[in-house]
Scaffold this active site. Structure first.
Site, short mmCIF file in Angstrom:
data_model
loop_
_atom_site.label_atom_id
_atom_site.label_comp_id
_atom_site.label_asym_id
_atom_site.label_seq_id
_atom_site.Cartn_x
_atom_site.Cartn_y
_atom_site.Cartn_z
N GLY A 206 0.77 -1.24 0.00
CA GLY A 206 0.00 0.00 0.00
C GLY A 206 0.80 1.28 0.00
N GLY B 260 3.02 2.13 -2.29
CA GLY B 260 3.51 2.43 -3.63
C GLY B 260 2.70 3.56 -4.27
CD GLN B 261 1.82 5.65 -10.06
OE1 GLN B 261 2.33 4.66 -10.59
NE2 GLN B 261 1.09 6.53 -10.71
CG LEU B 262 -1.57 2.39 -8.43
CD1 LEU B 262 -2.35 1.31 -9.19
CD2 LEU B 262 -1.86 3.75 -9.03
CG ASP C 46 4.48 -1.50 1.35
OD1 ASP C 46 5.51 -2.20 1.32
OD2 ASP C 46 4.02 -0.93 0.36
CB ILE C 47 7.68 -4.90 3.75
CG1 ILE C 47 8.02 -4.52 2.29
CG2 ILE C 47 6.91 -6.20 3.80
CD1 ILE C 47 8.97 -5.50 1.62
CB ILE D 121 2.51 -10.53 0.12
CG1 ILE D 121 3.71 -10.11 -0.73
CG2 ILE D 121 1.53 -9.38 0.27
CD1 ILE D 121 3.45 -10.29 -2.20
CE1 TYR E 277 3.82 -5.53 -12.81
CE2 TYR E 277 3.71 -4.69 -15.05
CZ TYR E 277 3.26 -4.69 -13.75
OH TYR E 277 2.23 -3.85 -13.39
N1 LIG Z 1 1.24 2.11 -11.49
C1 LIG Z 1 0.82 1.65 -12.65
O1 LIG Z 1 0.92 2.35 -13.68
C2 LIG Z 1 0.18 0.29 -12.75
C3 LIG Z 1 -0.36 -0.12 -13.97
C4 LIG Z 1 -0.93 -1.39 -14.07
C5 LIG Z 1 -0.96 -2.22 -12.95
N2 LIG Z 1 -0.43 -1.77 -11.78
C6 LIG Z 1 -0.44 -2.67 -10.63
O2 LIG Z 1 -0.95 -2.02 -9.49
C7 LIG Z 1 -0.27 -2.49 -8.32
C8 LIG Z 1 0.27 -1.28 -7.56
O3 LIG Z 1 1.14 -0.59 -8.41
P1 LIG Z 1 2.07 0.59 -7.87
O4 LIG Z 1 2.42 1.42 -9.04
O5 LIG Z 1 1.47 1.19 -6.67
O6 LIG Z 1 3.37 -0.26 -7.46
P2 LIG Z 1 4.62 0.23 -6.60
O7 LIG Z 1 5.83 -0.45 -7.14
O8 LIG Z 1 4.64 1.71 -6.50
O9 LIG Z 1 4.29 -0.38 -5.15
C9 LIG Z 1 4.37 -1.74 -4.87
C10 LIG Z 1 4.53 -1.93 -3.37
O10 LIG Z 1 4.71 -3.33 -3.11
C11 LIG Z 1 5.48 -3.40 -1.92
N3 LIG Z 1 6.09 -4.73 -1.72
C12 LIG Z 1 7.20 -5.24 -2.30
N4 LIG Z 1 7.48 -6.44 -1.75
C13 LIG Z 1 6.53 -6.68 -0.82
C14 LIG Z 1 6.31 -7.75 0.11
N5 LIG Z 1 7.12 -8.81 0.18
N6 LIG Z 1 5.23 -7.66 0.92
C15 LIG Z 1 4.40 -6.60 0.89
N7 LIG Z 1 4.58 -5.56 0.05
C16 LIG Z 1 5.64 -5.60 -0.79
C17 LIG Z 1 6.54 -2.33 -2.11
O11 LIG Z 1 7.12 -1.96 -0.86
C18 LIG Z 1 5.75 -1.20 -2.77
O12 LIG Z 1 5.34 -0.23 -1.85
C19 LIG Z 1 0.81 -3.45 -8.79
O13 LIG Z 1 0.35 -4.77 -8.63
C20 LIG Z 1 0.95 -3.14 -10.25
O14 LIG Z 1 1.33 -4.27 -10.99
C21 LIG Z 1 0.15 -0.54 -11.65
#
Ligand SMILES: NC(=O)c1ccc[n+]([C@@H]2O[C@H](COP(=O)([O-])OP(=O)(O)OC[C@H]3O[C@@H](n4cnc5c(N)ncnc54)[C@H](O)[C@@H]3O)[C@@H](O)[C@H]2O)c1
Length: 340
Positions: free
Chosen positions: A34, A36-38, A59-60, A78, A166
């Site tokens: 949670g 990350g970007q979204l 998150d971690i 996770i 990915y």
């Molecule tokens: N941002 C985009 O443009 C986009 C587009 C399509 C799909 N998505 C999907 O949406 C989801 C969120 O995307 P985002 O951009 O926020 O990704 P992000 O990379 O910004 O965030 C991912 C988060 O996962 C966490 N993480 C990593 N290892 C972990 C673990 N072992 N346990 C718990 N958390 C862990 C990280 O700390 C990070 O905060 C992803 O699954 C991504 O594939 C994103």
């Protein structure tokens, strides 16, 4: 109305029993990955809808003060199945939004870790959702397609032979989710998002240029783009992405002909985006220096066909490229001002 005002934590939906309107309790939602970007934006959006304490961000990584002040935040890895079980039981979780992942460009830099987080992590959360009968949302991506897929437009069901870890892990998640739905009746829901654009720092994907360009031109007046000027990719502002996620999560099961849907708002190239930004910053300078992300982008959809989502649960994007540029200029300016 009176009941709703008295009980803000209850959602609008009601179940009618014996002619009496009984408010339906808000779901308790856990978001993994949670920070990350979204995730942070998603928590804000869903807290507005279901109540602050009904959405748990996890998150971690160590959260900022703002994150902690916004609502519940906990550690959740996770890869630790027992730890996840404990959270679901102790917090009485109903819905799981599974965001943890290594994105396309970052995943290529560390394939073994991407396999662990994206594939083993998915095994854990899907088994967890099955055991505790959770509704589970897993985002997929345009990266779940590859060079053999039709690129303009890319339909909901077509060839998927991605060439990144990915993409491979996301196809795996889509298929596993569909399998658990058919085999065990798991309420698995998945949207394939295009590049999601927001003012928050992106996580290392191939569409990140469409965020970085705003930060760089507003700070420095120039941007060096790692994709060629005519690279067309599907995109969406985070506002549309979160609305899609929320509407899809609430869609009644009987409306969903599929468990996995394409969604999109627009498609553009770096050159077209630059043209729109230059209306606000006429002196901006863009140079192009394609790197390994160009090969990834060349294998991805150019235009995404989301007609099935529009048909089945009435998906409709609202933010077009003009709105997107005006929103991003405003939001990134605010971020820059706050960081000074
Ligand atoms: N941002 C985009 O443009 C986009 C587009 C399509 C799909 N998505 C999907 O949406 C989801 C969120 O995307 P985002 O951009 O926020 O990704 P992000 O990379 O910004 O965030 C991912 C988060 O996962 C966490 N993480 C990593 N290892 C972990 C673990 N072992 N346990 C718990 N958390 C862990 C990280 O700390 C990070 O905060 C992803 O699954 C991504 O594939 C994103």
């Amino acid at each position: 109305m009176y009941l709703r005002r008295l009980c803000p934590n209850f959602v609008k939906q009601t179940i009618r029993t014996y002619g009496v309107a009984v408010p339906k309790k808000s779901p308790k939602i856990l978001i993994t990955g949670g920070l990350g970007q979204l995730g942070v934006e998603c928590a804000k959006y869903l807290r507005g809808k279901y109540g602050r304490d009904n959405v748990i961000l996890s998150d971690i990584i160590k959260p900022t003060n703002d994150v902690v002040n916004d609502g519940p935040y906990i550690f959740a890895d996770i890869l630790d199945f027992k730890g996840l079980q404990k959270i679901v039981v102790n917090h009485r979780v109903d819905w799981l939004i599974h965001f943890s992942a290594l994105l396309s460009a970052i995943g290529e830099q560390n394939v073994p870790l991407a396999v662990r987080v994206n594939i083993e992590g998915m095994h854990n959360v899907i088994e967890l959702a099955k055991q505790y009968k959770l509704r589970i949302f897993v985002p997929s991506t345009i990266g779940a397609f590859g060079p053999d897929s039709p690129r303009n437009p890319t339909p909901n069901v077509t060839v998927q032979r991605p060439r990144t870890i990915y993409g491979v892990s996301k196809v795996h998640a889509e298929l596993l989710g569909e399998y658990y739905y058919h085999r065990f009746g798991l309420d698995f829901r998945c949207l394939r998002f295009p590049g999601v654009i927001s003012s928050d720092p992106p996580g290392g994907g191939t569409t990140d240029y469409a965020i970085a360009i705003f930060h760089d031109v507003l700070r420095k007046g120039h941007y060096q783009c790692y994709l060629k000027p005519d690279t067309r990719l599907p995109m969406m502002h985070v506002r549309d992405a979160l609305r899609a996620l929320s509407e899809f999560l609430e869609a009644p099961n009987e409306k969903l002909i599929r468990r996995v849907y394409n969604v999109t708002s627009m498609s553009f190239t770096p050159e077209e985006l630059t043209g729109k930004i230059s209306k606000y910053i006429p002196e901006l300078q863009i140079t192009y220096k394609p790197d390994s992300r160009q090969d990834i982008a060349d294998s991805w959809p150019q235009v995404f066909d989301d007609s099935e989502a529009r048909r089945d649960w009435q998906w409709k994007p609202e933010v077009d490229i003009d709105n997107l540029v005006s929103l991003m200029i405003k939001e990134v300016k605010e971020k820059i001002a706050a960081s000074r």
